[in-house]
Write an enzyme that holds these catalytic residues in place. Structure first.
Site, PDB file in Angstrom:
ATOM      1  CB  SER A  57       4.694  -1.811  12.096  1.00 45.11           C
ATOM      2  OG  SER A  57       4.220  -0.494  12.317  1.00 45.11           O
ATOM      3  CE  LYS A  89       0.020   3.553   4.723  1.00 45.90           C
ATOM      4  NZ  LYS A  89      -0.198   3.740   6.135  1.00 45.90           N
ATOM      5  CG  ASN A 113      -1.754   1.236   1.342  1.00 46.82           C
ATOM      6  OD1 ASN A 113      -1.869   1.991   0.371  1.00 46.82           O
ATOM      7  ND2 ASN A 113      -2.355   1.463   2.502  1.00 46.82           N
TER       8      ASN A 113
HETATM    9  C1  PEP Z   1      -1.059   0.171   5.893  1.00 42.29           C
HETATM   10  O1  PEP Z   1      -1.038   1.308   5.492  1.00 42.29           O
HETATM   11  O2  PEP Z   1      -1.970  -0.581   5.513  1.00 42.29           O
HETATM   12  C2  PEP Z   1      -0.007  -0.270   6.812  1.00 42.29           C
HETATM   13  C3  PEP Z   1      -0.122  -1.437   7.381  1.00 42.29           C
HETATM   14  O3  PEP Z   1       1.035   0.590   7.011  1.00 42.29           O
HETATM   15  P1  PEP Z   1       2.443   0.248   7.744  1.00 42.29           P
HETATM   16  O4  PEP Z   1       2.923  -1.057   7.172  1.00 42.29           O
HETATM   17  O5  PEP Z   1       3.322   1.380   7.425  1.00 42.29           O
HETATM   18  O6  PEP Z   1       2.140   0.111   9.213  1.00 42.29           O
END
Ligand code: PEP
Length: 254
Positions: free
Chosen positions: A215, A11, A9
């Site tokens: 994470s 974003k 993702n």
């Molecule tokens: C996410 O945006 O779905 C996500 C899990 O972000 P991160 O891996 O940065 O925690």
């Protein structure tokens, strides 16, 4: 085996040039996937066609959108519809990410409409659910996640559920560097599968891929993905680095 999925993702990150470079680096790694494995790239809308083109020779590498609108077309300036995504060969759409729920007021009902519009356009939803820290500390996370699933998904027929991917993403672990332990992830994933089994039966429940998000990094992916009800991950920050995400893909069960 149900599909094991590493979903990136991105974003709202990367310029076109950076997106080009990252996709090239990923394709160059030439990581081979088994029949039961998929790598999905949820890139910003302007990069969907580029991503499809860059990944077209990589078997099992697919492109996803991060959102879509509830309506199929019309005077909704700035929105992107499911038919548009389908016409761009997008396979998956992330629905109900906690950032959309929080910053864009998407609720379980809105999300049920998005789920419907995806399915009627042959797009597979990656449906996100997950609790806040306050809910986790209060110990009511199981009921909370169950309500999210019931209110957005349980109006569907069993045959439609086969097209779903669920992403369990505890909000307190997203982008915080704080990961749910592998056991916490397994516990919630087993609960989610059980909720599906009660409504749709074991066969349907066992066919759904349930991803963990929060994470995930190269150094914890193998342990988390190794749990029996964890079928891969939805990965934010670590998916912006080709080496890191490559190692995460290679941590999928096979
Ligand atoms: C996410 O945006 O779905 C996500 C899990 O972000 P991160 O891996 O940065 O925690």
């Amino acid at each position: 085996m149900r599909k094991q999925i590493a979903a990136a993702n991105w974003k709202m990150n990367l310029t076109l040039q950076e997106a080009n470079e990252l996709l090239d680096s990923i394709a160059e790694k030439n990581i081979q996937l088994s029949e039961d494995q998929i790598a999905v790239f949820a890139v910003p809308f302007p990069y969907l066609l580029l991503a499809n083109d860059k990944l077209k020779n990589s078997k099992g590498y697919l492109v996803a959108a991060q959102n879509c609108f509830t309506k199929e077309s019309g005077a909704y300036t700035g929105e992107v519809s499911a038919p548009m995504l389908a016409s761009c060969n997008v396979g998956y759409v992330i629905i109900g990410h906690s950032e959309r729920r929080e910053y864009f007021n998407e609720n379980n009902f809105t999300l049920s409409q998005k789920v419907d519009v995806c399915l009627s356009n042959n797009l597979k939803p990656i449906f996100c659910c997950g609790e806040s820290l306050a809910i986790r500390e209060g110990g009511t996370q199981n009921g909370y996640v169950e309500t999210q699933l019931k209110e957005s998904i349980f109006h569907l027929e069993a045959s439609q559920i086969e097209n779903f991917v669920i992403a369990y993403e505890p909000i307190w672990a997203i982008g915080t560097g704080k990961t749910a332990s592998a056991d916490q992830a397994q516990e919630m994933h087993a609960h989610i599968r059980n909720v599906f089994a009660e409504k749709y039966g074991n066969e349907v429940a066992n066919s759904i891929s349930i991803l963990y998000g929060g994470s995930v990094k190269a150094n914890n992916a193998k342990e988390i993905f190794g749990k029996p009800d964890v079928d891969g991950g939805l990965v934010g920050g670590a998916s912006l680095n080709a080496s890191e995400f490559g190692l995460i893909i290679q941590s999928l069960k096979n």
